[in-house]
Scaffold this active site. Sequence first.
Site, short mmCIF file in Angstrom:
data_model
loop_
_atom_site.label_atom_id
_atom_site.label_comp_id
_atom_site.label_asym_id
_atom_site.label_seq_id
_atom_site.Cartn_x
_atom_site.Cartn_y
_atom_site.Cartn_z
N HIS A 1 -1.30 -1.41 -4.15
CA HIS A 1 -2.62 -1.00 -3.61
C HIS A 1 -2.62 0.46 -3.30
CE1 HIS A 1 -5.97 -1.99 -1.09
NE2 HIS A 1 -5.55 -1.33 -0.19
N MET B 1 -11.17 -6.09 5.47
CA MET B 1 -10.15 -5.23 6.31
C MET B 1 -10.10 -5.86 7.66
SD MET B 1 -9.93 -2.57 4.46
CE MET B 1 -8.96 -1.88 5.97
N HIS C 1 -8.53 0.79 -3.72
CA HIS C 1 -9.48 0.55 -2.68
C HIS C 1 -10.08 1.78 -2.25
CE1 HIS C 1 -9.65 -0.76 1.88
NE2 HIS C 1 -10.85 -0.46 1.35
N ASP D 1 -6.48 -6.73 4.31
CA ASP D 1 -5.60 -5.79 4.22
C ASP D 1 -5.70 -4.77 5.54
OD1 ASP D 1 -4.89 -2.79 3.75
OD2 ASP D 1 -6.62 -2.21 2.59
N ASP E 1 -4.97 3.57 -1.74
CA ASP E 1 -5.83 3.63 -0.98
C ASP E 1 -6.24 5.25 -1.14
OD1 ASP E 1 -5.97 1.54 0.88
OD2 ASP E 1 -4.19 2.00 1.60
N GLY F 1 -2.65 -4.19 8.95
CA GLY F 1 -1.88 -4.58 10.00
C GLY F 1 -1.33 -6.03 9.92
N GLY G 1 -8.99 3.65 7.41
CA GLY G 1 -8.48 5.26 7.56
C GLY G 1 -7.27 5.51 7.90
N PHE G 2 -6.34 4.71 8.21
CA PHE G 2 -4.87 5.03 8.55
C PHE G 2 -4.15 3.60 8.47
CE2 PHE G 2 -7.68 7.70 10.90
CZ PHE G 2 -7.01 9.03 10.66
N SER H 1 2.90 -0.45 6.16
CA SER H 1 3.92 -0.13 6.90
C SER H 1 5.05 -1.12 6.89
CB SER H 1 3.70 0.38 8.17
OG SER H 1 2.51 -0.51 8.71
N SER I 1 0.82 -1.27 0.06
CA SER I 1 0.14 -0.11 0.00
C SER I 1 0.77 1.19 0.14
CB SER I 1 -0.92 0.19 1.35
OG SER I 1 -1.47 1.26 1.37
N MET J 1 -9.16 7.99 0.13
CA MET J 1 -10.09 8.24 0.98
C MET J 1 -10.65 9.63 1.15
SD MET J 1 -7.57 6.88 4.21
CE MET J 1 -6.68 5.24 4.15
C1 DX5 Z 1 -6.28 1.38 5.78
C2 DX5 Z 1 -5.74 1.05 4.43
C3 DX5 Z 1 -4.69 -0.01 4.21
C4 DX5 Z 1 -3.38 0.47 5.13
C5 DX5 Z 1 -2.41 -0.61 5.15
O1 DX5 Z 1 -7.35 2.01 5.65
O2 DX5 Z 1 -6.79 0.51 3.52
O3 DX5 Z 1 -4.66 -0.43 2.96
O4 DX5 Z 1 -2.81 1.50 4.26
O5 DX5 Z 1 -1.42 -0.20 5.97
P1 DX5 Z 1 -0.73 -1.13 6.91
O6 DX5 Z 1 -0.15 -2.29 6.38
O7 DX5 Z 1 0.23 -0.31 7.64
O8 DX5 Z 1 -1.78 -1.71 8.06
ZN ZN Z 2 -6.62 -0.48 1.53
#
Ligand code: DX5
Ligand code: ZN
Length: 232
Positions: free
Chosen positions: A44, A148, A77, A186, A46, A188, A153-154, A209, A19, A48
């Site tokens: 990926h 998810m 996404h 997706d 993201d 953590g 969100g983060f 991350s 991501s 938002m």
């Molecule tokens: C969260 C995103 C994920 C996120 C994954 O809202 O959809 O794609 O960026 O990041 P990590 O792998 O750090 O959880």
């Molecule tokens: Zn995502």
Amino acid sequence: MSSATNTKAAAGQFDLAPSILSADFARLGEEIASAEAGGATILHVDVMDGRFVPNITIGLPVVKSLRKATKLELDCHLMIVEPGRYAVEFVEAGADMVSVHVEADAHLNRTLTAIRAAGGKAGVAINPATPLAMLDDALDYADFVLIMSVNPGFGGQRFIGPVLNKVKRLADMIRLRGVDVRIEVDGGIDGSNISDVVAAGARMIVAGSAVFGGGDPTAAARDLIAKGSVWV
Ligand code: DX5
Ligand code: ZN
């Protein structure tokens, strides 16, 4: 392993989808090339809107630039309200896969069908606490489901453990229904849990991350792929 049912996962058993949310946006091209060198096969993205989720990220212009900069499959996404208004535009901008949240779209059949008609793979995304029953019917016209494993969100949040069981239940649902739907997970995911997620049935693994957070995306992607190649 002696049992005939246990076989070592072949290389390429799952796709690693970094991501870019956790990448350095000022050096995005280099970051992507580095992850690709480590074996990533999907990117990926993201999206938002500050409404469906409490964060604002990137949109169509960035997808158009990414399309010119990489050959990796682009997986958008959409964490936005009314995703049906924009889903086809993402395909036209260069997305290969587009997922919309079941919680955000009252017209899933229309949106998923439109994504496919535009030439994209259509996905349904589902939040950790939303029951799988919500997407039961959508399995007939989806190419993939994005489960998810954090609240969207983060990046950088902790994996929600009970989601593993949800992945297994979805894998069973798909098997029983005999549909051709891939499971993406997706949020953590890192070296400590990727093998559990693959073993549960996921075949596309998003990691933000864990790929971009440590300064060497090539090594990080390689490590995740090695750790995710499990006995299944
Ligand atoms: C969260 C995103 C994920 C996120 C994954 O809202 O959809 O794609 O960026 O990041 P990590 O792998 O750090 O959880
Ligand atoms: Zn995502």
